[in-house]
Design a protein around this motif. Sequence first.
Motif, PDB file in Angstrom:
ATOM      1  N   ARG A 176      51.087  34.389  93.912  1.00 53.48           N
ATOM      2  CA  ARG A 176      49.942  33.995  95.103  1.00 53.48           C
ATOM      3  C   ARG A 176      50.242  32.898  96.104  1.00 53.48           C
ATOM      4  NH1 ARG A 176      46.691  33.813  90.180  1.00 53.48           N
ATOM      5  NH2 ARG A 176      45.196  35.664  90.093  1.00 53.48           N
ATOM      6  N   ALA A 177      51.120  32.152  95.915  1.00 52.49           N
ATOM      7  CA  ALA A 177      51.727  31.351  96.869  1.00 52.49           C
ATOM      8  C   ALA A 177      53.120  31.968  97.486  1.00 52.49           C
ATOM      9  CB  ALA A 177      52.239  29.893  96.355  1.00 52.49           C
ATOM     10  N   ARG A 178      53.244  33.326  97.325  1.00 50.46           N
ATOM     11  CA  ARG A 178      54.358  34.059  98.047  1.00 50.46           C
ATOM     12  C   ARG A 178      55.708  33.472  97.722  1.00 50.46           C
ATOM     13  NH1 ARG A 178      51.980  38.237  98.450  1.00 50.46           N
ATOM     14  NH2 ARG A 178      53.665  38.958  99.672  1.00 50.46           N
ATOM     15  N   ASP A 179      55.786  32.911  96.440  1.00 46.28           N
ATOM     16  CA  ASP A 179      57.089  32.747  95.897  1.00 46.28           C
ATOM     17  C   ASP A 179      57.594  33.694  94.859  1.00 46.28           C
ATOM     18  OD1 ASP A 179      59.314  31.113  95.160  1.00 46.28           O
ATOM     19  OD2 ASP A 179      58.359  29.351  94.976  1.00 46.28           O
ATOM     20  N   LEU A 180      58.997  33.852  94.784  1.00 41.52           N
ATOM     21  CA  LEU A 180      59.383  34.738  94.038  1.00 41.52           C
ATOM     22  C   LEU A 180      59.717  34.249  92.469  1.00 41.52           C
ATOM     23  CD1 LEU A 180      61.951  36.610  96.316  1.00 41.52           C
ATOM     24  CD2 LEU A 180      59.634  37.389  95.878  1.00 41.52           C
ATOM     25  N   VAL A 181      59.638  32.934  92.407  1.00 39.10           N
ATOM     26  CA  VAL A 181      59.805  32.390  90.965  1.00 39.10           C
ATOM     27  C   VAL A 181      58.358  31.363  91.007  1.00 39.10           C
ATOM     28  CG1 VAL A 181      61.136  30.852  89.765  1.00 39.10           C
ATOM     29  CG2 VAL A 181      62.150  32.496  91.251  1.00 39.10           C
ATOM     30  N   THR A 182      58.175  31.196  89.460  1.00 34.03           N
ATOM     31  CA  THR A 182      57.162  30.170  89.192  1.00 34.03           C
ATOM     32  C   THR A 182      57.866  29.521  88.037  1.00 34.03           C
ATOM     33  OG1 THR A 182      54.895  29.728  88.576  1.00 34.03           O
ATOM     34  CG2 THR A 182      56.040  31.966  87.671  1.00 34.03           C
ATOM     35  N   VAL A 183      57.741  27.973  88.276  1.00 35.64           N
ATOM     36  CA  VAL A 183      58.083  27.252  87.021  1.00 35.64           C
ATOM     37  C   VAL A 183      56.875  26.858  86.208  1.00 35.64           C
ATOM     38  CG1 VAL A 183      59.487  25.140  86.637  1.00 35.64           C
ATOM     39  CG2 VAL A 183      60.038  26.482  88.541  1.00 35.64           C
ATOM     40  N   VAL A 184      56.842  27.093  85.190  1.00 42.09           N
ATOM     41  CA  VAL A 184      55.830  26.562  83.982  1.00 42.09           C
ATOM     42  C   VAL A 184      56.421  25.803  82.941  1.00 42.09           C
ATOM     43  CG1 VAL A 184      53.843  27.852  82.789  1.00 42.09           C
ATOM     44  CG2 VAL A 184      54.936  29.047  84.788  1.00 42.09           C
ATOM     45  N   ALA A 185      55.443  25.045  82.418  1.00 35.62           N
ATOM     46  CA  ALA A 185      55.892  24.167  81.326  1.00 35.62           C
ATOM     47  C   ALA A 185      54.556  24.220  80.477  1.00 35.62           C
ATOM     48  CB  ALA A 185      55.536  22.663  81.906  1.00 35.62           C
ATOM     49  N   ASP A 186      54.837  24.193  79.083  1.00 37.17           N
ATOM     50  CA  ASP A 186      54.088  24.243  78.264  1.00 37.17           C
ATOM     51  C   ASP A 186      54.330  23.341  77.067  1.00 37.17           C
ATOM     52  OD1 ASP A 186      53.203  25.416  75.253  1.00 37.17           O
ATOM     53  OD2 ASP A 186      51.840  26.446  76.755  1.00 37.17           O
ATOM     54  N   PRO A 187      53.341  22.273  76.639  1.00 30.58           N
ATOM     55  CA  PRO A 187      53.742  21.108  75.546  1.00 30.58           C
ATOM     56  C   PRO A 187      54.433  21.742  74.230  1.00 30.58           C
ATOM     57  CG  PRO A 187      51.395  21.239  76.199  1.00 30.58           C
ATOM     58  CD  PRO A 187      51.706  22.451  76.803  1.00 30.58           C
ATOM     59  N   ALA A 188      54.411  23.103  74.069  1.00 30.26           N
ATOM     60  CA  ALA A 188      55.037  23.350  72.834  1.00 30.26           C
ATOM     61  C   ALA A 188      56.583  23.880  73.003  1.00 30.26           C
ATOM     62  CB  ALA A 188      54.137  24.637  72.161  1.00 30.26           C
ATOM     63  N   VAL A 189      57.050  23.886  74.408  1.00 31.79           N
ATOM     64  CA  VAL A 189      58.280  24.355  74.882  1.00 31.79           C
ATOM     65  C   VAL A 189      58.990  23.114  75.521  1.00 31.79           C
ATOM     66  CG1 VAL A 189      59.622  25.963  76.047  1.00 31.79           C
ATOM     67  CG2 VAL A 189      57.491  26.573  75.284  1.00 31.79           C
ATOM     68  N   PRO A 190      60.076  22.700  74.912  1.00 29.30           N
ATOM     69  CA  PRO A 190      60.349  21.060  75.390  1.00 29.30           C
ATOM     70  C   PRO A 190      60.910  21.197  76.991  1.00 29.30           C
ATOM     71  CG  PRO A 190      62.124  22.513  74.024  1.00 29.30           C
ATOM     72  CD  PRO A 190      60.772  23.347  74.277  1.00 29.30           C
ATOM     73  N   GLU A 191      61.139  22.201  77.714  1.00 25.15           N
ATOM     74  CA  GLU A 191      61.518  22.066  78.940  1.00 25.15           C
ATOM     75  C   GLU A 191      60.651  23.183  79.894  1.00 25.15           C
ATOM     76  OE1 GLU A 191      63.204  24.540  76.898  1.00 25.15           O
ATOM     77  OE2 GLU A 191      64.470  22.611  76.776  1.00 25.15           O
TER      78      GLU A 191
END
Length: 308
Positions: free
Chosen positions: A102-117
């Motif tokens: 939606r922000a017109r980016d081709l990549v999104t970076v996401v974090a989740d507490p159950a995944v270390p990075e």
Amino acid sequence: MAGSTANDRPFAALDRSGRTRRLRRLAEAALTDYDVPVARLTPLGHGHNTTFRVDGADGHRYVLRVQRPDGPSAAQVRSEMAWLATLCRETDLVVPRPVPTRARDLVTVVADPAVPEPRACVLCHWVEGRFVDERLSPPQLYALGEFTGRLHLHGARMNGLDRGRVDDLTEFGRSQVDGFSDAVLERAVAQAGGDARVRAAVERARAVRAELGCGADVFGLVHGDLRQHNYLFRRGRVRAIDFDDCGFGHFAYDLAVTIGELGHLPQRAELRAALLDGYRSVRPDAATTDRAVLAAFAELRQAQLRLR
């Protein structure tokens, strides 16, 4: 006191299915950044990266890729998506078409507490087609050669993207100014248990790279992993997927990867000839399709796979 559950276990201690379950939650979070109505999310594979098929309520199908943490950076993944978007805009080659957020980016970076990075994620439209493998025919390889030639014509013009070299020998080599330096070579030979074949392969590749140079007729942005699992066919047309290994390199490297993956097929000689004939129909460049040049890059590829 209750015993530990799977949700309490460190990510690194989980088996493949356990990691995929954790990454599915991360994938669901990533999809909220896209204007795509999700009806179903199905795991496709967990290898270097983890991919999911996304069936949209709009009737369209997509692929969501969750990047591995030790792979290309978010900026490098964005460059990969930029090349794919440009290919879709400027050519009729069938490759994955990136979906912007939606922000017109081709990549999104996401974090989740159950995944270390945090993980970089990308969404692309599904590419229809079928894999052929043992039933590959010379006409199909001729079409693949044409496709590869046209891909290289475009890659020769794609300067300035943040992608590395596809022919760097090892991960250590990628971190060095010269991925083929003596220091890189010595560490690679040691990693291979002192095998002189690694040294010989690198020295041949060094000589070929130096002889070819880096002009736009022989060098540019390439797929980097154009093997049977990454090209498919539909109605006689070739489609290529999985550009995760794309980078800068000699065009002969791409052809050598494709040829090397045909070695298990009884009709490999005919398939190789058809591939090169198709390529020459687009790029009649003797240097790129020279037998000795291709052999040198094929040996280099085998050394790279061994040292991963």
